[in-house]
Design a protein around this motif. Structure first.
Motif, short mmCIF file in Angstrom:
data_model
loop_
_atom_site.label_atom_id
_atom_site.label_comp_id
_atom_site.label_asym_id
_atom_site.label_seq_id
_atom_site.Cartn_x
_atom_site.Cartn_y
_atom_site.Cartn_z
N HIS A 37 0.83 -1.19 0.00
CA HIS A 37 0.00 0.00 0.00
C HIS A 37 0.88 1.26 0.00
O HIS A 37 1.90 1.31 0.69
N TYR A 38 0.43 2.26 -0.76
CA TYR A 38 1.17 3.51 -0.88
C TYR A 38 0.20 4.69 -0.83
O TYR A 38 -0.95 4.60 -1.28
N CYS A 39 0.67 5.80 -0.28
CA CYS A 39 -0.11 7.04 -0.34
C CYS A 39 0.84 8.22 -0.33
O CYS A 39 2.01 8.09 0.04
N LYS A 40 0.35 9.34 -0.78
CA LYS A 40 1.12 10.57 -0.62
C LYS A 40 0.45 11.43 0.44
O LYS A 40 -0.78 11.45 0.57
N ILE A 41 1.27 12.10 1.21
CA ILE A 41 0.83 12.92 2.33
C ILE A 41 1.29 14.35 2.07
O ILE A 41 2.49 14.58 1.89
N MET A 42 0.38 15.29 2.03
CA MET A 42 0.77 16.68 1.80
C MET A 42 1.68 17.14 2.93
O MET A 42 1.43 16.86 4.10
N ASN A 43 2.76 17.85 2.58
CA ASN A 43 3.73 18.29 3.58
C ASN A 43 3.15 19.27 4.59
O ASN A 43 3.67 19.43 5.69
N ILE A 93 -3.09 14.27 -8.72
CA ILE A 93 -3.24 15.70 -8.46
C ILE A 93 -2.06 16.24 -7.65
O ILE A 93 -1.50 15.56 -6.78
N SER A 94 -1.68 17.45 -7.99
CA SER A 94 -0.63 18.16 -7.25
C SER A 94 -0.93 19.64 -7.32
O SER A 94 -1.88 20.08 -7.98
N THR A 95 -0.12 20.44 -6.66
CA THR A 95 -0.33 21.89 -6.71
C THR A 95 -0.12 22.45 -8.11
O THR A 95 -0.65 23.51 -8.44
N LYS A 96 0.61 21.73 -8.94
CA LYS A 96 0.82 22.18 -10.32
C LYS A 96 -0.50 22.22 -11.09
O LYS A 96 -0.64 22.98 -12.05
N GLU A 114 8.30 22.60 -0.35
CA GLU A 114 8.88 21.47 -1.07
C GLU A 114 10.01 20.88 -0.24
O GLU A 114 10.86 21.61 0.28
N GLY A 115 10.03 19.56 -0.11
CA GLY A 115 11.12 18.88 0.57
C GLY A 115 11.13 19.01 2.07
O GLY A 115 12.11 18.62 2.72
N ARG A 116 10.06 19.52 2.65
CA ARG A 116 10.05 19.78 4.09
C ARG A 116 8.66 19.53 4.65
O ARG A 116 7.70 20.24 4.29
N ASP A 199 10.95 13.91 -1.18
CA ASP A 199 11.87 14.40 -2.21
C ASP A 199 12.06 15.91 -2.06
O ASP A 199 11.13 16.63 -1.69
N TYR A 200 13.25 16.39 -2.39
CA TYR A 200 13.59 17.80 -2.15
C TYR A 200 12.76 18.77 -2.95
O TYR A 200 12.62 19.95 -2.59
N ASP A 201 12.17 18.36 -4.08
CA ASP A 201 11.42 19.31 -4.89
C ASP A 201 9.94 18.95 -5.02
O ASP A 201 9.26 19.37 -5.96
N LEU A 202 9.40 18.17 -4.07
CA LEU A 202 7.97 17.86 -4.04
C LEU A 202 7.37 18.39 -2.75
O LEU A 202 8.01 18.37 -1.70
N ASP A 203 6.12 18.86 -2.82
CA ASP A 203 5.46 19.38 -1.62
C ASP A 203 4.57 18.33 -0.96
O ASP A 203 3.69 18.66 -0.17
#
Length: 236
Positions: A37-43, A93-96, A114-116, A199-203
């Motif tokens: 299982h995978y998910c992305k979590i907004m920074n 979906i992303s902020t882009k 981004e990256g933090r 990743d350093y350039d993803l939010d």
């Protein structure tokens, strides 16, 4: 830790990017491909700047030399913004997507870093992780791009790997100059039962793990989590 062999399994289990046959950055390029299982979590959440009343004003319309002051207001989720601007809310979906829709980023919005990972988000994540980690040691790896300017230049070589308990991430987060080392590039427990990549350039941050921990993250109302799979694009 000077010995980075504990880190090598990540490269072995992550799909390398092929710049010649480029087909976009994907989850499989950022995280070991062993999890179910995978998910992305907004920074962090998005924040409204209370000093800006014109929601049509874009950041790219602000003169470059104009002094910017920010008065953080209430938080807004990416899902709420997608609904507001009639943007498809799916795993890509992303902020882009907001920038593409509006021709720029709205000035009234303060976007996630981004990256933090924001400290509030980090605290919530570790609270969810803690019952699944108990007495396990954890590893925290920072690649070179996250070290530059934050530790002495002569120490920036091959990345840095720290080890400790889960709670030690907060000590490491504030280590170094400027705004500190902040979020590790990768962190995981000794049994590799879960894995987190910022990743350093993803939010947003990518999580991989088992169903139970995945469900705990997805159901947490203070985290904005979006289910993804290994083939999900991360750069659009």
């Amino acid at each position: 830790m000077n010995d980075l062999t504990t880190y090598e399994w990540i490269e072995e289990e992550t799909v390398s990017i092929d710049p010649i046959n480029w087909n976009g950055g994907r989850v499989c390029n950022l995280i070991p491909n062993r999890y179910t299982h995978y998910c992305k979590i907004m920074n962090s959440t998005f924040y409204r700047d209370r000093g800006i009343t014109d929601e049509t004003l874009l950041w790219n319309q602000i003169p470059p030399n104009e002094e910017v002051t920010i008065d953080l207001g209430e938080g807004i989720t990416l899902k709420e913004l997608a609904k507001k601007y009639d943007i498809t809310f799916d795993n890509k979906i992303s902020t882009k997507a907001i920038e593409r829709k509006l021709g720029g980023y709205p000035r009234y919005l303060i976007f996630p870093d981004e990256g933090r990972i924001n400290m509030d988000v980090l605290k919530e994540m570790t609270q969810v992780l803690a019952p699944f980690n108990e007495h396990k040691s954890c590893y925290f790896f920072y690649n070179i791009l996250k070290l530059i300017g934050r530790i002495p230049e002569e120490e920036v070589e091959n990345g840095h790997l720290y080890t400790g308990k889960l709670k030690d991430i907060f000590t490491i987060y504030n280590k170094g100059e400027m705004d500190g080392l902040a979020s590790p590039t990768y962190w995981w427990p000794e049994d590799r039962s879960w894995f987190i990549s910022t990743d350093y350039d993803l939010d947003f941050t990518i999580f991989g793990g088992g169903k139970q921990l995945f469900n705990a993250l997805m159901s947490n109302e203070k985290l904005e989590c979006i289910e993804v799979d290994l083939d999900t694009r991360v750069d659009n």
